[in-house]
Design a protein around this motif. Structure first.
Motif, PDB file in Angstrom:
ATOM      1  N   MET A   1       0.844  -1.180   0.000  1.00 46.93           N
ATOM      2  CA  MET A   1       0.000   0.000   0.000  1.00 46.93           C
ATOM      3  C   MET A   1       0.886   1.240   0.000  1.00 46.93           C
ATOM      4  N   GLU A   2       0.453   2.217  -0.720  1.00 45.36           N
ATOM      5  CA  GLU A   2       1.131   3.503  -0.718  1.00 45.36           C
ATOM      6  C   GLU A   2       0.132   4.569  -0.309  1.00 45.36           C
ATOM      7  N   PHE A   3       0.559   5.458   0.564  1.00 43.48           N
ATOM      8  CA  PHE A   3      -0.274   6.552   1.048  1.00 43.48           C
ATOM      9  C   PHE A   3       0.335   7.863   0.595  1.00 43.48           C
ATOM     10  N   TYR A   4      -0.505   8.746   0.114  1.00 45.38           N
ATOM     11  CA  TYR A   4      -0.049  10.024  -0.422  1.00 45.38           C
ATOM     12  C   TYR A   4      -0.552  11.161   0.450  1.00 45.38           C
ATOM     13  N   LEU A   5       0.363  12.047   0.820  1.00 45.61           N
ATOM     14  CA  LEU A   5       0.020  13.216   1.608  1.00 45.61           C
ATOM     15  C   LEU A   5      -0.816  14.179   0.774  1.00 45.61           C
ATOM     16  N   LYS A   6      -1.893  14.677   1.355  1.00 49.01           N
ATOM     17  CA  LYS A   6      -2.683  15.721   0.722  1.00 49.01           C
ATOM     18  C   LYS A   6      -2.854  16.841   1.744  1.00 49.01           C
ATOM     19  N   ASP A   7      -3.462  17.933   1.365  1.00 47.65           N
ATOM     20  CA  ASP A   7      -3.538  19.100   2.244  1.00 47.65           C
ATOM     21  C   ASP A   7      -4.086  18.795   3.631  1.00 47.65           C
ATOM     22  N   ASN A   8      -5.107  17.968   3.714  1.00 47.10           N
ATOM     23  CA  ASN A   8      -5.778  17.729   4.993  1.00 47.10           C
ATOM     24  C   ASN A   8      -5.764  16.270   5.425  1.00 47.10           C
ATOM     25  N   GLY A   9      -4.764  15.518   5.029  1.00 47.22           N
ATOM     26  CA  GLY A   9      -4.687  14.123   5.429  1.00 47.22           C
ATOM     27  C   GLY A   9      -3.885  13.291   4.452  1.00 47.22           C
ATOM     28  N   MET A  10      -4.333  12.054   4.272  1.00 52.58           N
ATOM     29  CA  MET A  10      -3.664  11.107   3.391  1.00 52.58           C
ATOM     30  C   MET A  10      -4.722  10.448   2.501  1.00 52.58           C
ATOM     31  N   LEU A  19      -9.397   5.776  -0.688  1.00 50.21           N
ATOM     32  CA  LEU A  19      -9.626   5.937   0.738  1.00 50.21           C
ATOM     33  C   LEU A  19      -8.918   7.205   1.180  1.00 50.21           C
ATOM     34  N   SER A  20      -9.685   8.144   1.741  1.00 57.44           N
ATOM     35  CA  SER A  20      -9.117   9.369   2.288  1.00 57.44           C
ATOM     36  C   SER A  20      -9.163   9.293   3.803  1.00 57.44           C
ATOM     37  N   VAL A  21      -8.036   9.618   4.435  1.00 55.38           N
ATOM     38  CA  VAL A  21      -7.897   9.550   5.885  1.00 55.38           C
ATOM     39  C   VAL A  21      -7.485  10.925   6.382  1.00 55.38           C
ATOM     40  N   SER A  22      -8.192  11.403   7.404  1.00 59.74           N
ATOM     41  CA  SER A  22      -7.891  12.718   7.944  1.00 59.74           C
ATOM     42  C   SER A  22      -8.352  12.796   9.389  1.00 59.74           C
ATOM     43  N   GLY A  23      -7.704  13.615  10.171  1.00 60.78           N
ATOM     44  CA  GLY A  23      -8.161  13.874  11.532  1.00 60.78           C
ATOM     45  C   GLY A  23      -9.423  14.719  11.540  1.00 60.78           C
ATOM     46  N   ASN A  24      -9.786  15.273  10.402  1.00 61.41           N
ATOM     47  CA  ASN A  24     -10.959  16.117  10.248  1.00 61.41           C
ATOM     48  C   ASN A  24     -11.968  15.386   9.354  1.00 61.41           C
ATOM     49  N   GLU A  25     -13.141  15.094   9.891  1.00 61.38           N
ATOM     50  CA  GLU A  25     -14.155  14.322   9.148  1.00 61.38           C
ATOM     51  C   GLU A  25     -14.604  14.988   7.855  1.00 61.38           C
TER      52      GLU A  25
END
Length: 130
Positions: A1-10, A19-25
């Motif tokens: 699996m590779e995860f890519y950094l985006k402005d508000n999460g991964m 799949l988007s993962v963020s501390g902000n829903e």
């Protein structure tokens, strides 16, 4: 699996989708939601496989998860309480309890975290008339 950094999460890509993962829903699934979903999803899938293999006839299976977190320890997950509600006709409570215990032993997600997160399970049986 590779995860890519985006402005508000991964984000990451799977055959099934992004799949988007963020501390902000607002920007993705929160990590603790994914952890709880993994545990409930794994346990429920194993439980269903056991029920199907034993040809247990049921109409519905619902898992409700309550999460207790510890704000003093980086808001870590302290406890997950899983309540399984199974609906059907002529269900055997003792057999279902044994099957739930067996599913716990065979769920890789529960086994992976059982020394750091308390996992509690309960079973509610709803008898449906036909």
């Amino acid at each position: 699996m590779e995860f890519y950094l985006k402005d508000n999460g991964m984000r990451t890509e799977f055959d099934y989708g992004t799949l988007s993962v963020s501390g902000n829903e607002e920007y993705g699934f929160r990590p603790f939601q994914l952890m709880v979903a993994s545990i409930a999803g794994c346990s429920g899938s194993v439980f269903r496989k056991i029920l199907d293999k034993q040809r247990t006839d049921y109409d519905d299976l619902i898992i409700h998860a309550d999460v207790e977190r510890n704000a003093e320890e980086a808001n870590r997950i302290k406890r997950i309480t899983l309540k399984y509600t199974i609906k059907g006709h002529r269900l055997n409570p003792e057999k279902l309890e044994r099957n739930l215990a067996l599913s716990r032993k065979n769920c890789s997600m529960i086994r992976s975290v059982e020394d750091s997160i308390k996992i509690e399970e309960s079973l509610e049986i709803v008898e449906l008339s036909r």
